[in-house]
Design a protein around this motif. Structure first.
Motif, mmCIF file in Angstrom:
data_model
loop_
_atom_site.group_PDB
_atom_site.id
_atom_site.type_symbol
_atom_site.label_atom_id
_atom_site.label_comp_id
_atom_site.label_asym_id
_atom_site.label_seq_id
_atom_site.Cartn_x
_atom_site.Cartn_y
_atom_site.Cartn_z
ATOM 1 N N ILE A 73 0.861 -1.186 0.000
ATOM 2 C CA ILE A 73 0.000 0.000 0.000
ATOM 3 C C ILE A 73 0.899 1.237 0.000
ATOM 4 C CG2 ILE A 73 -1.781 1.295 1.224
ATOM 5 C CD1 ILE A 73 -2.635 -1.350 2.545
ATOM 6 N N VAL A 74 0.695 2.079 -1.009
ATOM 7 C CA VAL A 74 1.419 3.344 -1.092
ATOM 8 C C VAL A 74 0.406 4.482 -0.980
ATOM 9 C CG1 VAL A 74 3.314 2.423 -2.479
ATOM 10 C CG2 VAL A 74 1.359 3.421 -3.620
ATOM 11 N N PRO A 75 0.798 5.585 -0.342
ATOM 12 C CA PRO A 75 -0.132 6.720 -0.247
ATOM 13 C C PRO A 75 -0.433 7.335 -1.616
ATOM 14 C CG PRO A 75 1.577 6.898 1.417
ATOM 15 C CD PRO A 75 1.989 5.800 0.484
ATOM 16 N N GLU A 76 0.608 7.555 -2.420
ATOM 17 C CA GLU A 76 0.436 8.142 -3.747
ATOM 18 C C GLU A 76 1.552 7.653 -4.653
ATOM 19 O OE1 GLU A 76 0.489 12.310 -2.563
ATOM 20 O OE2 GLU A 76 -1.630 12.429 -3.089
ATOM 21 N N PHE A 77 1.208 7.285 -5.864
ATOM 22 C CA PHE A 77 2.197 6.809 -6.825
ATOM 23 C C PHE A 77 3.077 7.939 -7.363
ATOM 24 C CE2 PHE A 77 -1.032 3.365 -7.791
ATOM 25 C CZ PHE A 77 -0.293 2.354 -7.186
ATOM 26 N N VAL A 78 2.580 9.150 -7.335
ATOM 27 C CA VAL A 78 3.267 10.247 -8.025
ATOM 28 C C VAL A 78 4.573 10.677 -7.381
ATOM 29 C CG1 VAL A 78 1.171 11.154 -9.086
ATOM 30 C CG2 VAL A 78 1.890 11.999 -6.843
ATOM 31 N N HIS A 79 4.790 10.330 -6.134
ATOM 32 C CA HIS A 79 6.016 10.725 -5.458
ATOM 33 C C HIS A 79 7.162 9.779 -5.807
ATOM 34 C CE1 HIS A 79 4.081 13.833 -3.152
ATOM 35 N NE2 HIS A 79 3.141 12.981 -2.783
ATOM 36 N N TYR A 80 8.283 10.369 -6.138
ATOM 37 C CA TYR A 80 9.460 9.581 -6.514
ATOM 38 C C TYR A 80 9.849 8.591 -5.414
ATOM 39 C CZ TYR A 80 14.198 8.258 -7.631
ATOM 40 O OH TYR A 80 15.328 7.525 -7.876
ATOM 41 N N TYR A 81 9.756 9.013 -4.163
ATOM 42 C CA TYR A 81 10.134 8.150 -3.047
ATOM 43 C C TYR A 81 9.359 6.834 -3.086
ATOM 44 C CZ TYR A 81 10.391 6.219 1.626
ATOM 45 O OH TYR A 81 10.540 5.356 2.687
ATOM 46 N N ARG A 108 -6.061 8.332 2.171
ATOM 47 C CA ARG A 108 -7.388 8.244 2.792
ATOM 48 C C ARG A 108 -7.503 6.988 3.644
ATOM 49 N NH1 ARG A 108 -10.947 8.334 -2.100
ATOM 50 N NH2 ARG A 108 -12.281 7.184 -0.668
ATOM 51 N N TYR A 109 -7.920 7.180 4.877
ATOM 52 C CA TYR A 109 -8.113 6.079 5.814
ATOM 53 C C TYR A 109 -9.114 5.061 5.287
ATOM 54 C CZ TYR A 109 -10.027 3.610 9.845
ATOM 55 O OH TYR A 109 -10.500 2.636 10.680
ATOM 56 N N ASP A 110 -10.279 5.538 4.810
ATOM 57 C CA ASP A 110 -11.323 4.613 4.354
ATOM 58 C C ASP A 110 -10.844 3.746 3.191
ATOM 59 O OD1 ASP A 110 -11.338 6.982 2.744
ATOM 60 O OD2 ASP A 110 -13.360 6.523 2.039
ATOM 61 N N LYS A 111 -10.071 4.327 2.312
ATOM 62 C CA LYS A 111 -9.535 3.571 1.186
ATOM 63 C C LYS A 111 -8.487 2.562 1.665
ATOM 64 C CE LYS A 111 -8.219 4.067 -3.592
ATOM 65 N NZ LYS A 111 -7.820 4.933 -4.668
ATOM 66 N N GLU A 112 -7.678 2.962 2.628
ATOM 67 C CA GLU A 112 -6.677 2.061 3.205
ATOM 68 C C GLU A 112 -7.352 0.840 3.825
ATOM 69 O OE1 GLU A 112 -3.100 3.610 5.519
ATOM 70 O OE2 GLU A 112 -4.475 2.912 7.104
ATOM 71 N N VAL A 113 -8.440 1.039 4.551
ATOM 72 C CA VAL A 113 -9.185 -0.066 5.166
ATOM 73 C C VAL A 113 -9.724 -1.005 4.076
ATOM 74 C CG1 VAL A 113 -11.257 -0.663 6.495
ATOM 75 C CG2 VAL A 113 -9.791 1.212 7.257
ATOM 76 N N ALA A 114 -10.292 -0.434 3.023
ATOM 77 C CA ALA A 114 -10.834 -1.239 1.920
ATOM 78 C C ALA A 114 -9.726 -2.045 1.232
ATOM 79 C CB ALA A 114 -11.555 -0.346 0.910
ATOM 80 N N ILE A 115 -8.565 -1.440 1.049
ATOM 81 C CA ILE A 115 -7.433 -2.136 0.425
ATOM 82 C C ILE A 115 -6.992 -3.300 1.304
ATOM 83 C CG2 ILE A 115 -4.999 -1.937 -0.228
ATOM 84 C CD1 ILE A 115 -5.661 1.052 -0.969
ATOM 85 N N ALA A 132 -1.817 5.911 5.457
ATOM 86 C CA ALA A 132 -2.343 7.203 5.004
ATOM 87 C C ALA A 132 -2.151 8.253 6.096
ATOM 88 C CB ALA A 132 -3.824 7.065 4.656
ATOM 89 N N LYS A 133 -2.022 9.496 5.671
ATOM 90 C CA LYS A 133 -1.819 10.597 6.627
ATOM 91 C C LYS A 133 -2.943 10.701 7.643
ATOM 92 C CE LYS A 133 1.029 13.778 3.953
ATOM 93 N NZ LYS A 133 1.066 15.040 3.220
ATOM 94 N N ASP A 134 -4.183 10.440 7.198
ATOM 95 C CA ASP A 134 -5.305 10.617 8.120
ATOM 96 C C ASP A 134 -5.678 9.352 8.891
ATOM 97 O OD1 ASP A 134 -6.617 9.204 6.120
ATOM 98 O OD2 ASP A 134 -8.269 10.620 5.921
#
Length: 167
Positions: A73-81, A108-115, A132-134
């Motif tokens: 699980i990644v927060p966002e793909f767009v970050h190089y890190y 997003r927390y809700d999306k993280e739970v679903a994943i 996720a940050k939240d």
């Protein structure tokens, strides 16, 4: 056979006028058929982009083994890190015989739970996650660990769960 559907052993057998068992033997390099017949079948399969259905084979032979898949699980793909971490995970996993299933939480927390639920339902061998940050509640992580799913946290460390960490 349809142009959009993957070719099956049954399709190969029908096209070449042979039995499905003969196709299976050829694709598994069985010595029970001639090398000429084996080569003919293998070339046809390659030419028509045949790939065996590993899940179907396992079910047919009653050899249900977990697929060696690690969820990431990644927060966002767009970050190089995250892209570089993912590249390293995929490279190491593949060298150890694992596949990687990746999902983006969009912070997003809700999306993280679903994943996490999806990964659990798909019987992943473990999950590597940058939360996720939240994320302020950790029940979804505890539930995975209680069900024997190993978790490794990276980048952002989950303080509410005693899991492995890479920082």
């Amino acid at each position: 056979m349809s142009e959009n559907l993957p070719i099956t052993m049954k399709d190969i057998a029908r096209a070449l006028g042979i039995s499905i068992a003969t196709v299976s033997r050829a694709l598994n390099d069985s010595p029970r058929i001639s090398s000429l017949q084996r080569k003919r079948i293998q070339e046809y399969a390659k030419e028509h982009n045949f790939y065996p259905n590993v899940i179907g084979e396992a079910l047919r032979h009653n050899r249900i083994q977990p697929l060696k898949v690690i969820g990431v699980i990644v927060p966002e793909f767009v970050h190089y890190y995250f892209a570089s971490v993912l590249s390293g995970i995929e490279e190491k996993a593949r060298s150890c015989g694992y596949r990687v299933m990746v999902a983006q939480s969009n912070e997003r927390y809700d999306k993280e739970v679903a994943i996490c639920d999806d990964f659990f339902k798909n019987k992943v061998c473990g999950i590597i996650v940058s939360q996720a940050k939240d994320t302020k509640q950790y029940d979804h992580f505890r539930r995975l660990m209680d069900n024997g799913v190993p978790l490794v946290f990276y980048d952002r460390i989950c303080t509410g769960v005693n899991g492995s960490r890479v920082v």
